[in-house]
Write a protein that holds these residues in place. Structure first.
Motif, mmCIF file in Angstrom:
data_model
loop_
_atom_site.group_PDB
_atom_site.id
_atom_site.type_symbol
_atom_site.label_atom_id
_atom_site.label_comp_id
_atom_site.label_asym_id
_atom_site.label_seq_id
_atom_site.Cartn_x
_atom_site.Cartn_y
_atom_site.Cartn_z
ATOM 1 N N ALA A 28 0.826 -1.208 0.000
ATOM 2 C CA ALA A 28 0.000 0.000 0.000
ATOM 3 C C ALA A 28 0.862 1.261 0.000
ATOM 4 O O ALA A 28 1.841 1.351 0.723
ATOM 5 C CB ALA A 28 -0.917 -0.003 1.203
ATOM 6 N N THR A 30 0.839 5.196 0.788
ATOM 7 C CA THR A 30 0.093 6.223 1.503
ATOM 8 C C THR A 30 0.068 7.458 0.633
ATOM 9 O O THR A 30 1.108 8.046 0.355
ATOM 10 C CB THR A 30 0.756 6.531 2.855
ATOM 11 N N CYS A 31 -1.117 7.819 0.172
ATOM 12 C CA CYS A 31 -1.261 8.985 -0.697
ATOM 13 C C CYS A 31 -1.196 10.246 0.159
ATOM 14 O O CYS A 31 -2.105 10.525 0.931
ATOM 15 C CB CYS A 31 -2.573 8.926 -1.470
ATOM 16 N N SER A 32 -0.119 10.955 0.008
ATOM 17 C CA SER A 32 0.081 12.191 0.738
ATOM 18 C C SER A 32 0.766 13.185 -0.192
ATOM 19 O O SER A 32 1.940 13.000 -0.538
ATOM 20 C CB SER A 32 0.942 11.947 1.979
ATOM 21 N N GLU A 35 4.318 14.380 0.158
ATOM 22 C CA GLU A 35 5.447 13.544 -0.260
ATOM 23 C C GLU A 35 6.087 14.087 -1.536
ATOM 24 O O GLU A 35 7.230 13.768 -1.835
ATOM 25 C CB GLU A 35 4.987 12.102 -0.476
ATOM 26 N N GLN A 60 4.559 7.912 -5.548
ATOM 27 C CA GLN A 60 3.210 8.481 -5.487
ATOM 28 C C GLN A 60 2.416 8.311 -6.782
ATOM 29 O O GLN A 60 1.275 8.755 -6.870
ATOM 30 C CB GLN A 60 3.292 9.970 -5.132
ATOM 31 N N CYS A 63 -1.181 7.528 -6.819
ATOM 32 C CA CYS A 63 -2.027 8.550 -6.203
ATOM 33 C C CYS A 63 -2.313 9.727 -7.133
ATOM 34 O O CYS A 63 -3.149 10.573 -6.812
ATOM 35 C CB CYS A 63 -1.348 9.077 -4.935
#
Length: 96
Positions: A28, A30-32, A35, A60, A63
């Motif tokens: 997974a 983490t969509c941030s 970043e 990313q 995302c």
């Protein structure tokens, strides 16, 4: 009788290997959007992207469609410079 038992054991081993490979592939992300902060100067000033920027864009990538769907982020992500940075980093821009 050994043949069916061996075949079942071999099939089970193949299933386990496939499941482990799938688990590794589906790590997974983490969509941030923060970043992508190492890419800000490359996107806003057309300077070459750093290695860190490229690694973050690759990380990313799953995302990016989510970011493009957000009106506040779309202005930043959907620019010619952002596309150029992604291309320079070897990350094709997604078609969402």
């Amino acid at each position: 009788m050994k043949t069916p038992y061996t075949a079942v054991l071999a099939a089970a081993a193949v299933v386990v290997v496939l499941l482990l490979a799938e688990a590794e592939l589906s790590t997974a992300v983490t969509c941030s959007p923060t970043e992508l902060s190492p890419c800000v100067s490359a996107i806003t000033t057309s300077s070459p992207p750093s290695r860190l920027c490229c690694s973050k864009i690759k990380e990313q990538k799953p995302c990016l469609c989510q970011y493009l769907g957000n009106p506040n982020l779309k202005k930043f992500v959907n620019t010619p410079n952002a596309r150029k940075v992604a291309s320079t980093c070897g990350t094709p821009f997604p078609k969402c």
